[in-house]
Enzyme design. Sequence first.
Site, short mmCIF file in Angstrom:
data_model
loop_
_atom_site.label_atom_id
_atom_site.label_comp_id
_atom_site.label_asym_id
_atom_site.label_seq_id
_atom_site.Cartn_x
_atom_site.Cartn_y
_atom_site.Cartn_z
N GLY A 1 24.66 -87.00 14.83
CA GLY A 1 24.67 -85.61 15.68
C GLY A 1 23.86 -84.56 14.86
N GLY A 2 23.67 -83.54 15.23
CA GLY A 2 22.96 -82.47 14.73
C GLY A 2 21.51 -82.29 14.94
N ARG A 3 21.07 -81.59 14.16
CA ARG A 3 19.50 -81.10 14.42
C ARG A 3 18.68 -81.69 13.09
NH1 ARG A 3 19.74 -75.38 17.66
NH2 ARG A 3 17.25 -75.83 17.92
N ILE A 4 17.51 -81.09 12.86
CA ILE A 4 16.79 -81.69 11.81
C ILE A 4 17.15 -81.03 10.49
CG2 ILE A 4 14.81 -79.48 11.81
CD1 ILE A 4 12.84 -81.82 11.69
N HIS B 1 16.22 -83.93 3.30
CA HIS B 1 16.82 -84.81 2.10
C HIS B 1 15.77 -84.87 1.06
CE1 HIS B 1 20.38 -85.45 4.40
NE2 HIS B 1 19.60 -86.45 4.98
N ILE C 1 26.31 -81.30 7.51
CA ILE C 1 27.07 -82.71 7.87
C ILE C 1 26.31 -83.16 9.58
CG2 ILE C 1 29.30 -83.09 9.14
CD1 ILE C 1 30.70 -81.19 7.22
N LEU D 1 27.03 -86.36 5.00
CA LEU D 1 27.04 -85.15 4.42
C LEU D 1 26.12 -84.87 3.39
CD1 LEU D 1 28.80 -84.14 1.64
CD2 LEU D 1 30.70 -84.85 3.14
N SER D 2 25.43 -84.00 3.30
CA SER D 2 24.60 -83.69 1.97
C SER D 2 24.85 -82.56 1.47
CB SER D 2 23.20 -83.81 2.54
OG SER D 2 22.90 -82.81 3.39
N CYS E 1 18.73 -77.38 10.34
CA CYS E 1 19.99 -78.09 11.18
C CYS E 1 19.71 -76.91 12.34
CB CYS E 1 21.27 -77.83 10.88
SG CYS E 1 21.51 -79.01 9.34
#
EC number: 2.3.1.181
Length: 231
Positions: free
Chosen positions: A75-78, A81, A146, A159-160, A176
Amino acid sequence: METLPDPIWRPFPGLSDYAETVSAMEAHVSAMMSGNVGEEIWLVEHPPVLTAGTSTTAGDLLQPGRFPIHDVGRGGRITYHGPGQRVVYPMLDLGKRGRDVRRYVAGLEAWAIAALGELGIEAGISDAGTGIWVQTRTGLAKIGAIGVRVRRWISFHGLSLNVSTDLGHFSAIVPCGIAGHGVARVVDLAPLATMQALDEALSHNLPVLMHSLSASAPPRIKTLEAASDCR
């Protein structure tokens, strides 16, 4: 709910190739479904890479071609990392831990916030968007993201948290999907903190996540206020 052992804690040294890590994670999740392996939490660092979640839009990518990009099923956007960022991949059996994805996400938030608190960093959630937020001298900023995926009640991705990340790399994207706010990192708020210190804090506070999954209600988490012109 049955009492389950804690997941195996597995830190990976050095930089882990993103595609290879996701492939290994997918294989572990499949093995969990077959009952051949148990729960694990992986802690990794990746080389610079962008990952696009299922809600990513074309406008989220500001500098095409700057970094490799991978479409992923979380889930989520861009998001970005890279070195100096702790990425945590919990592979948990939510089928045995309450079958509540929202409570799981809230548990991840509470866990990360508790770990940052151990390092002397006050963090919380915000109406400005998903993830983990802190107040800096220039306003509200995002210190952690997340993005989770659940397959047959097995969780993966996760998560990061930015520890000593090159924050300039975030200029390649709208992190995100959130515009109007900055990004933050641990070393600017707790100069003596290291990746090892964060790992130890996450380990110490793992019961926060485990308790959240077994509790009757999601954890209560402090909400940080965004400036009115950024909402």
